[in-house]
Design an enzyme around this catalytic site. Sequence first.
Site, PDB file in Angstrom:
ATOM      1  N   ASP A  94      27.939  45.809   7.733  1.00 40.03           N
ATOM      2  CA  ASP A  94      28.585  46.796   8.593  1.00 40.03           C
ATOM      3  C   ASP A  94      27.635  47.978   8.730  1.00 40.03           C
ATOM      4  O   ASP A  94      26.717  48.137   7.920  1.00 40.03           O
ATOM      5  CB  ASP A  94      29.912  47.236   7.974  1.00 40.03           C
ATOM      6  CG  ASP A  94      30.786  47.999   8.956  1.00 40.03           C
ATOM      7  OD1 ASP A  94      30.413  48.061  10.143  1.00 40.03           O
ATOM      8  OD2 ASP A  94      31.822  48.529   8.530  1.00 40.03           O
ATOM      9  N   ASP A 136      33.108  47.569   3.242  1.00 43.49           N
ATOM     10  CA  ASP A 136      33.750  48.561   2.380  1.00 43.49           C
ATOM     11  C   ASP A 136      35.150  48.930   2.861  1.00 43.49           C
ATOM     12  O   ASP A 136      35.817  49.753   2.239  1.00 43.49           O
ATOM     13  CB  ASP A 136      32.891  49.824   2.289  1.00 43.49           C
ATOM     14  CG  ASP A 136      32.694  50.500   3.644  1.00 43.49           C
ATOM     15  OD1 ASP A 136      33.120  49.908   4.658  1.00 43.49           O
ATOM     16  OD2 ASP A 136      32.126  51.598   3.684  1.00 43.49           O
ATOM     17  N   ASP A 193      37.082  44.565   6.877  1.00 45.40           N
ATOM     18  CA  ASP A 193      36.060  43.589   6.498  1.00 45.40           C
ATOM     19  C   ASP A 193      36.621  42.444   5.638  1.00 45.40           C
ATOM     20  O   ASP A 193      35.936  41.453   5.413  1.00 45.40           O
ATOM     21  CB  ASP A 193      34.938  44.272   5.700  1.00 45.40           C
ATOM     22  CG  ASP A 193      34.256  45.373   6.490  1.00 45.40           C
ATOM     23  OD1 ASP A 193      33.962  45.135   7.673  1.00 45.40           O
ATOM     24  OD2 ASP A 193      34.028  46.457   5.924  1.00 45.40           O
TER      25      ASP A 193
END
Length: 821
Positions: free
Chosen positions: A306, A570, A574
Amino acid sequence: MSENRMPEEKRILRGLSKEEVEERFIEGFVNKTDISTEKSAKEIVKSNVFTYFNFIFLVITILLCVVGSFRNLTFLPIIIGNTLIGIIQELRAKKVLDKMSLLNAPHAIVIRDGEQKKILSEQLVKDDVILLTAGTQICADAVVLEGTIQVNESLLTGEADEIEKTPGSRLMSGSFVVSGECYARLEKVGKHSYISRLTAEAKAMGNEEQSEMIRSINQLVKWIGIVIIPIGIILFWQGYIVNGETFQKSIVSMVAAIIGMIPEGLYLLTTIALALGTMRLAKRHVLLHDMKSIEALARVDVLCVDKTGTITEAGMEVAKIVPAKDAENTFLQSLLRDYASAVPDNNATMEAIRDYLERKGKDKDRDSDTDTDNDSNKDKTAEVQTFMAARRKALEVMPFTSATKYSGVVFEDGKYLLGAPEFVMGNAFEEIADEIREYTKKGYRVLLLAKYPGSDIKGTLTEKPEPLGYVILSNPIRENAKKTFGYFKTQGVAVKVISGDNPETVSEVARCAGIEHAEKYVDAGTLDTDEKIYDAADRYTVFGRVTPKQKQKLVHALQDAGHTVAMTGDGVNDILAMKDADCSVAMASGSEAAAQAAQVVLLDSDFAHMPDVVSEGRQVVNNVQRSASLFLVKNIFSLLMAIFAVVSTITYPLEPAQISLISMFTIGAPGFLLALEPNRNRIEGRFLRKVLLKAFPAGLTDVLIVGSLVVCGEVFSIPASDVATASTMLLCVVGFMILIKISHPMNKFKYGILIFNIAGLLFCGICLNQLFAMSQMSKISILLMIVFAFAAESLFRYLTIGVEGIAKFISSRAHRGAPQK
């Protein structure tokens, strides 16, 4: 009616008292369960002591004691040492993991005696009132008392839809909060909760190994365990009944063959390598929820990351707030402040906006205290007072969700939306595209604040919103980002950036971070079919505006293309992709739910540790794979030699003590020492296939050489003890040949291993010759041994070339045939 409800509301907000908590602790209504995927200390001891092969060793120890062949019990110290070392290393690794897991254990905010406290989730009790916010994993079954949240239950149901939970709604443990805030009362805790029951069922079904290395070793050990019993019985029958050997000689020969077929050190080597790798990573603040996940990391060839928290720093800050074209700026900041106060979101974006507005408010407050005699200052003061006084009352709130990419608030003066410009404006996005392009090209993230003329902000937006202003956000790129991504480039690991932000913004950030092919980006909003997603997975490096479900599909697409995929993240958005990736890595500073769902947690949230994690995994797998070849040489030789003995009706030529001597200095000691060497080469091929290809030429060489020596012994009437001693020396020669081969390229460390083991072998063969059944050999025995040693070198070399050539031929045929299928 209201009088009856007031005491109940007061009691709820106060939560349980200290006495009520203690009472539930005594009754056992605690949110703690004994269900765990980790082994307890007792289970570690049992798994190392009570094994099938240890039982076989116990039986053959009893048989050797019965026949009085105590000299051949030399394998016992090795077996006991293996068992003790395995137990100690696993317990050490468990201690490290338990300590780190405690630091990373899930926490909860509980209301007790009217005060908020942060405690470990396992210290909660039934009827506790907890505060749930975005990113929190629901730790026990509960019911919502106050507030509204969006919950994702995908980890339990497989459905990715975000479900709104209002007062009275049930919450299932194991699900996680996507957005919003609420108070909830725990109803079922510990082993009675939904997630605990599911875990218990899963554990009852058995824990299937996901690691290819462990699975291959288990498969190998399974087949060896099946064949040693019938072969042992046949060898004893042949020696005692057919060949007329003594009972003692028949038992000793049978035991030697069985010991040679058992890979007693292979399990230990694997356990120690995994345990040491786990502890080395722990020193770098990396927590493995499962030691075996280290192999998945080693095999990774695609790393999905990410933007926020991985490429950039986890913190986010507002660079500035810019009014939209033709929009008034008078109340923009006050509107944004009221908006931020109304929405319950506590994600990094909203926290950054609140911090910015708080600073601006303080600055304006200070300005208002300066000299107000000046007319311009009077105007400024009036503006400040207007700014500070404006407090809009929220009539309705829609928290941010990763599905809509925006949040909404209804005030008395209108409905407002804040989120990704593309999603807020919809088909009208092109009208404002030029206004924000100058910021996205520089890597800024842009949010749009707009007024919505429609009637419902929670449904599909049917009217065109009116742009009011833009929130320009920035994330500084991590200092070590270029070095980290440069490492992955040199290691042949492709990096895919999967983000919910604007693709052009993410592309620029990725380019600045040194990610290869960062200019190849796509807006995931255009990937409206699975076919497009699968096609884009291979073509693009940067994916923007990706929904959680699309992240999951991108991982599937990469896996279906034959890649081993690691997913870092995080946030709660996700988790779906992390759950399905071959290996999942979470930042501890992010969502608690993500950290608990991941196999690997970076406790200091430093992505620069990822090269260490991958390198550690490669060292473990490469070294175990290399050392496993040494163990299998002995197993292949013993199996084929036993079959040769049965077919040719000869007695197995070696004694257990001699097998122990060979194992000690050509297999065990060098194998464990080589496992300590740094080895960061990329892992290629299947574990079992590579190990067998390396071991088979040496094992076959051993059989042909020793078999020929036995036949010569029969022809020249050489004593059996001389043949056994000469066979032992020949097996050691071939053992050192394969040790040299698998050690290439040689260095000082490897030369040291070779010299140490040759010296150890010579010392034991000369000074402890009686213990290891090494007798004085006749001249003809020595001559035959020298001749066969030279022959072994050529035979091993040509067999290796032949086996590798056949393997390459089969592999090339398979590759040519694959497209035609």
